[in-house]
Design a protein around this motif. Structure first.
Motif, mmCIF file in Angstrom:
data_model
loop_
_atom_site.group_PDB
_atom_site.id
_atom_site.type_symbol
_atom_site.label_atom_id
_atom_site.label_comp_id
_atom_site.label_asym_id
_atom_site.label_seq_id
_atom_site.Cartn_x
_atom_site.Cartn_y
_atom_site.Cartn_z
ATOM 1 N N ALA A 26 41.491 29.926 35.065
ATOM 2 C CA ALA A 26 42.572 30.900 34.883
ATOM 3 C C ALA A 26 42.468 32.046 35.881
ATOM 4 C CB ALA A 26 42.552 31.436 33.460
ATOM 5 N N MET A 27 41.265 32.358 36.316
ATOM 6 C CA MET A 27 41.082 33.462 37.254
ATOM 7 C C MET A 27 41.182 33.020 38.719
ATOM 8 S SD MET A 27 40.897 35.862 35.199
ATOM 9 C CE MET A 27 40.667 37.126 36.400
ATOM 10 N N LEU A 28 41.180 31.733 38.974
ATOM 11 C CA LEU A 28 41.278 31.253 40.358
ATOM 12 C C LEU A 28 42.671 31.434 40.948
ATOM 13 C CD1 LEU A 28 39.210 27.971 40.495
ATOM 14 C CD2 LEU A 28 38.765 30.095 41.690
ATOM 15 N N TRP A 29 43.696 31.339 40.143
ATOM 16 C CA TRP A 29 45.068 31.389 40.641
ATOM 17 C C TRP A 29 45.559 32.834 40.629
ATOM 18 C CZ3 TRP A 29 50.010 29.539 37.849
ATOM 19 C CH2 TRP A 29 51.031 29.384 38.776
ATOM 20 N N VAL A 30 45.127 33.609 41.614
ATOM 21 C CA VAL A 30 45.410 35.041 41.682
ATOM 22 C C VAL A 30 46.907 35.352 41.776
ATOM 23 C CG1 VAL A 30 44.961 37.171 42.966
ATOM 24 C CG2 VAL A 30 43.141 35.497 42.631
ATOM 25 N N PRO A 31 47.729 34.613 42.518
ATOM 26 C CA PRO A 31 49.157 34.962 42.563
ATOM 27 C C PRO A 31 49.835 34.972 41.191
ATOM 28 C CG PRO A 31 48.645 33.436 44.314
ATOM 29 C CD PRO A 31 47.417 33.532 43.456
ATOM 30 N N PHE A 32 49.287 34.265 40.221
ATOM 31 C CA PHE A 32 49.875 34.251 38.880
ATOM 32 C C PHE A 32 49.795 35.618 38.212
ATOM 33 C CE2 PHE A 32 49.219 33.834 34.269
ATOM 34 C CZ PHE A 32 50.477 33.380 33.928
ATOM 35 N N PHE A 33 48.677 36.317 38.372
ATOM 36 C CA PHE A 33 48.507 37.599 37.677
ATOM 37 C C PHE A 33 48.486 38.793 38.623
ATOM 38 C CE2 PHE A 33 44.255 35.888 38.371
ATOM 39 C CZ PHE A 33 43.529 36.970 38.834
ATOM 40 N N ASN A 34 48.941 38.614 39.853
ATOM 41 C CA ASN A 34 48.961 39.686 40.835
ATOM 42 C C ASN A 34 50.270 40.490 40.722
ATOM 43 O OD1 ASN A 34 48.318 41.343 42.923
ATOM 44 N ND2 ASN A 34 48.795 39.860 44.533
ATOM 45 N N PRO A 38 53.900 42.749 33.110
ATOM 46 C CA PRO A 38 54.113 43.722 32.050
ATOM 47 C C PRO A 38 52.861 44.563 31.807
ATOM 48 C CG PRO A 38 53.686 41.596 31.065
ATOM 49 C CD PRO A 38 53.688 41.401 32.557
ATOM 50 N N ALA A 39 53.068 45.830 31.644
ATOM 51 C CA ALA A 39 51.964 46.740 31.357
ATOM 52 C C ALA A 39 51.690 46.751 29.863
ATOM 53 C CB ALA A 39 52.291 48.140 31.841
ATOM 54 N N LEU A 40 50.432 46.926 29.522
ATOM 55 C CA LEU A 40 50.017 46.974 28.125
ATOM 56 C C LEU A 40 49.308 48.301 27.898
ATOM 57 C CD1 LEU A 40 49.720 45.412 25.417
ATOM 58 C CD2 LEU A 40 47.528 44.621 26.269
ATOM 59 N N ALA A 41 49.949 49.199 27.170
ATOM 60 C CA ALA A 41 49.424 50.550 26.912
ATOM 61 C C ALA A 41 49.164 51.296 28.224
ATOM 62 C CB ALA A 41 48.167 50.486 26.062
ATOM 63 N N GLY A 42 50.043 51.093 29.196
ATOM 64 C CA GLY A 42 49.909 51.770 30.471
ATOM 65 C C GLY A 42 48.963 51.096 31.447
ATOM 66 N N ILE A 43 48.315 50.004 31.047
ATOM 67 C CA ILE A 43 47.387 49.278 31.922
ATOM 68 C C ILE A 43 48.164 48.154 32.596
ATOM 69 C CG2 ILE A 43 45.262 47.931 32.013
ATOM 70 C CD1 ILE A 43 44.426 49.358 29.413
ATOM 71 N N PRO A 44 48.150 48.083 33.927
ATOM 72 C CA PRO A 44 48.881 47.022 34.628
ATOM 73 C C PRO A 44 48.383 45.626 34.243
ATOM 74 C CG PRO A 44 48.196 48.719 36.157
ATOM 75 C CD PRO A 44 47.531 49.018 34.859
ATOM 76 N N PHE A 45 49.273 44.658 34.334
ATOM 77 C CA PHE A 45 48.976 43.272 33.979
ATOM 78 C C PHE A 45 47.753 42.747 34.715
ATOM 79 C CE2 PHE A 45 49.835 38.652 34.641
ATOM 80 C CZ PHE A 45 49.708 38.251 33.330
ATOM 81 N N PHE A 46 47.611 43.094 35.981
ATOM 82 C CA PHE A 46 46.498 42.625 36.801
ATOM 83 C C PHE A 46 45.158 42.920 36.143
ATOM 84 C CE2 PHE A 46 43.373 43.264 40.226
ATOM 85 C CZ PHE A 46 43.460 42.044 40.859
ATOM 86 N N TYR A 47 45.028 44.087 35.543
ATOM 87 C CA TYR A 47 43.758 44.490 34.934
ATOM 88 C C TYR A 47 43.579 43.933 33.527
ATOM 89 C CZ TYR A 47 43.374 47.643 38.854
ATOM 90 O OH TYR A 47 43.300 48.161 40.109
ATOM 91 N N TRP A 48 44.603 44.037 32.674
ATOM 92 C CA TRP A 48 44.387 43.592 31.298
ATOM 93 C C TRP A 48 44.303 42.073 31.195
ATOM 94 C CZ3 TRP A 48 47.752 40.527 28.676
ATOM 95 C CH2 TRP A 48 49.112 40.610 28.954
ATOM 96 N N TYR A 49 44.906 41.351 32.125
ATOM 97 C CA TYR A 49 44.781 39.888 32.133
ATOM 98 C C TYR A 49 43.333 39.488 32.384
ATOM 99 C CZ TYR A 49 45.549 35.036 33.573
ATOM 100 O OH TYR A 49 45.503 33.671 33.681
ATOM 101 N N GLN A 50 42.689 40.148 33.341
ATOM 102 C CA GLN A 50 41.288 39.834 33.634
ATOM 103 C C GLN A 50 40.372 40.232 32.479
ATOM 104 O OE1 GLN A 50 40.055 40.861 37.719
ATOM 105 N NE2 GLN A 50 42.204 41.404 38.000
ATOM 106 N N LEU A 51 40.625 41.373 31.876
ATOM 107 C CA LEU A 51 39.815 41.801 30.732
ATOM 108 C C LEU A 51 40.008 40.867 29.534
ATOM 109 C CD1 LEU A 51 40.268 45.658 30.959
ATOM 110 C CD2 LEU A 51 38.199 44.345 31.426
#
Length: 69
Positions: A26-34, A38-51
């Motif tokens: 899931a973390m190999l395909w970077v263009p998917f979550f780059n 949608p932001a979650l509680a002000g956190i960009p998707f890029f960060y909360w997806y990885q967390l």
């Protein structure tokens, strides 16, 4: 007789082992979550997806460990 059942159990659940690689894949395909949305509680998707995958990876690892042990 009981030893035979214990030896056969891990082989029946061997299909669970590839679940360990799911977070890695899931973390190999970077263009998917780059993206920022949608932001979650002000956190960009890029960060909360990885967390999210850090937590899911831990849960999957624990599940596979107890299922195959």
């Amino acid at each position: 007789m009981a030893d035979e059942n214990n030896d056969a159990r891990p082989h029946k659940r061997r299909w669970l082992v590839p679940l360990i690689f799911l977070p890695f894949a899931a973390m190999l395909w970077v263009p998917f979550f780059n993206s920022a949305e949608p932001a979650l509680a002000g956190i960009p998707f890029f960060y909360w997806y990885q967390l999210l995958w850090i937590a899911l990876g831990a849960v999957l690892t624990i599940a596979v460990y107890f299922a195959t042990e």
